[in-house]
Design an enzyme around this catalytic site. Structure first.
Site, PDB file in Angstrom:
ATOM      1  CG  HIS A 297      -2.298   0.611   1.573  1.00  0.00           C
ATOM      2  ND1 HIS A 297      -1.455   2.790   1.424  1.00  0.00           N
ATOM      3  CD2 HIS A 297      -2.977   1.324   1.482  1.00  0.00           C
ATOM      4  CE1 HIS A 297      -3.236   3.346   1.271  1.00  0.00           C
ATOM      5  NE2 HIS A 297      -3.866   2.158   1.051  1.00  0.00           N
ATOM      6  CG  HIS A 340       1.239   5.728   9.961  1.00  0.00           C
ATOM      7  ND1 HIS A 340       0.937   6.891   8.857  1.00  0.00           N
ATOM      8  CD2 HIS A 340       2.180   6.232   9.193  1.00  0.00           C
ATOM      9  CE1 HIS A 340       1.588   7.465   8.690  1.00  0.00           C
ATOM     10  NE2 HIS A 340       2.859   6.905   8.679  1.00  0.00           N
ATOM     11  CD  GLU A 346      -2.359  10.847   9.505  1.00  0.00           C
ATOM     12  OE1 GLU A 346      -3.697  10.185   9.161  1.00  0.00           O
ATOM     13  OE2 GLU A 346      -1.011  10.261   9.135  1.00  0.00           O
ATOM     14  CE1 TYR A 355      -9.543   5.677   4.896  1.00  0.00           C
ATOM     15  CE2 TYR A 355      -9.284   5.441   6.838  1.00  0.00           C
ATOM     16  CZ  TYR A 355      -9.058   5.799   5.820  1.00  0.00           C
ATOM     17  OH  TYR A 355      -7.401   5.560   5.306  1.00  0.00           O
ATOM     18  CG  HIS A 376      -3.010   6.504  12.926  1.00  0.00           C
ATOM     19  ND1 HIS A 376      -2.050   7.154  13.224  1.00  0.00           N
ATOM     20  CD2 HIS A 376      -3.833   6.505  11.801  1.00  0.00           C
ATOM     21  CE1 HIS A 376      -1.983   7.533  11.816  1.00  0.00           C
ATOM     22  NE2 HIS A 376      -2.498   7.006  11.206  1.00  0.00           N
TER      23      HIS A 376
END
EC number: 1.13.11.5
Length: 441
Positions: A297, A340, A346, A355, A376
């Protein structure tokens, strides 16, 4: 909310291209030829320059427009202070920055006569508007069109509708923004928001720093991400107080406070203009998504629509990022966004659908905040499903999410920290992620 307004919105013509030197006149002959400020401007108009950057900034970054208007902007009485409502401005020093992961439901429904300005509600931000650094995250929920006119001296406004269409009447002309679009109103540009539906709800990024620009593409090449031609600027349209008599309330946001003055004419009286300090509307579904066609990704920077550069190359004051419909085809790849911890902070919002990293709880009109180095990633249900999924090509087309990503921590306003629509127990979405480690020996 009238049918006439929607008909007007859907029939608008536009100029094409982000950062272009545009020119438009609502009346033939209103634009002077060969000069900006002739001794007598055509048609008895006044020539006026609106500067969005310093005169001496590099030409590639210089923003300014020349306006030819019925009355000059200087023709107004003194401004007086008015209440700020639920609008707050950096520096946000009334609360301690919070490292916890946080998530909110949509704003509660406001009263029946709440216009766009009154419906603005500040979640938080960073920097200092008086130093032209940082940003603020606002949400809005409006139930009435504006009769007054608004301008923001503190920064430019990136408006992200989530529910309800908007007709934006600006000094430069009219813009139509529906959910799935964004509208960019430059610093200092006056505008009025007219609702096209019973109510309107969405998000606003107030950028105190350098104006938004398209990101560099690097090895991607000459094309991709948000294409400049898909940004639409208005054609000139003006209001004349001879046809719309009566005083006009003008609200100016200056150094964090709202100031009002009563004009004897409409300030939306620009008959012609040329320049590059102009408002735009952009359809997020036109974003050209770049992704992996082999494995892994990619980092979410590939989803950047607009960036406000800082004094450090590659480190944005704020980026606007969209997670648009796309295909996932990576082989031997965990396809949702990875777990992450990030040096950037963010704020995420959802325009429609779902999402792909959150199975539930993250809803249209709501939002989440993951401040710098706050861990997160996908929730347990998403992790379990993606870890066992058959890796056939997958189309992600049932959601439209976005992110305001900033180099500084986002400090909450007290109203956001204590809000009834702040979800309790957001940390629970990562509980139950089981130990799977099995040593080989």
């Amino acid at each position: 909310m009238s049918g006439d307004a929607r008909k007007t919105a859907e029939g608008l013509a536009y100029l094409s291209g982000f950062g272009n030197e545009h020119a438009s006149e609502a009346v033939a002959g209103a634009l002077p030829e060969g000069r900006n400020s002739p001794q007598r401007a055509p048609l008895g108009l006044y020539a006026e320059q609106l500067s969005g950057t310093a005169f001496t900034e590099p030409r590639a970054h210089n923003r300014r427009s020349w306006l030819y208007r019925i009355r000059p902007s200087a023709a107004h009485p003194a401004f007086t202070r008015s209440g700020n409502g639920t609008i707050r401005t950096a520096p946000f020093n009334q609360a301690v920055p919070d490292p916890n992961r946080l998530r909110w439901n949509p704003l509660p429904v406001p009263g029946p006569a709440t216009d766009f300005v009154e419906g603005l509600w500040t979640l938080g931000g960073n920097g200092d508007a008086t130093q032209r650094t940082g940003m603020a995250v606002h949400l809005y929920h409006a139930t009435a069109s504006m009769d007054r006119v608004f301008s923001d001296a503190d920064g430019e406004l990136l408006i992200v509708p989530e529910r309800g269409g908007l007709l934006l009447r600006t000094e430069f002309g009219l813009l139509h923004a529906e959910p799935g679009h964004v509208a960019l109103i430059p610093r200092g540009v006056r505008f009025r928001v007219q609702l096209l539906d019973e109510d309107a709800r969405g998000y606003v990024c107030e950028n105190y720093g350098a104006p938004f620009q398209l990101p560099d593409l690097g090895p991607i090449g000459a094309n991709g991400l948000a294409n400049a031609r898909d940004f639409r600027a208005p054609v000139a349209a003006y209001e004349d107080d001879e046809s719309t008599p009566g005083p006009v309330e003008v609200v100016n946001k200056f150094c964090g406070n709202l100031w009002t003055a009563e004009y004897d004419h409409s300030p939306l009286d620009v008959v012609a203009w040329h320049g590059n300090h102009v408002p735009y509307v952009y359809d997020l579904r036109r974003f050209n998504v770049i992704g992996s066609i082999s494995y892994d990704h990619p980092d979410p920077s590939i989803f950047t629509v607009l960036t406000s550069p800082s004094d450090t190359p590659g480190l944005a004051g704020v980026d606007f990022v969209v997670f648009a419909p796309r295909w996932l085809v990576g082989e031997d790849t965990f396809r949702p966004p990875y777990f992450h911890r990030n040096v950037m902070s963010e704020y995420m919002g959802l325009i429609e659908g779902a999402y792909d990293a959150k199975a539930e709880g993250f809803v249209p009109g709501g939002g989440s905040l993951h401040n710098m180095m706050s861990a997160h990633g996908p929730d347990r249900e998403t992790f379990d499903r993606a870890s066992a999924a058959e890796l056939k090509p997958q189309r992600i087309d049932d959601g439209l999410a976005f992110m305001f990503e900033t180099r500084w921590p986002v400090t909450l306003t007290p109203q956001a920290a204590r809000a009834e629509h702040l979800q309790p127990g957001y940390d629970d979405v990562w509980q139950g992620l089981e130990r799977h480690f099995r040593p080989l020996h």
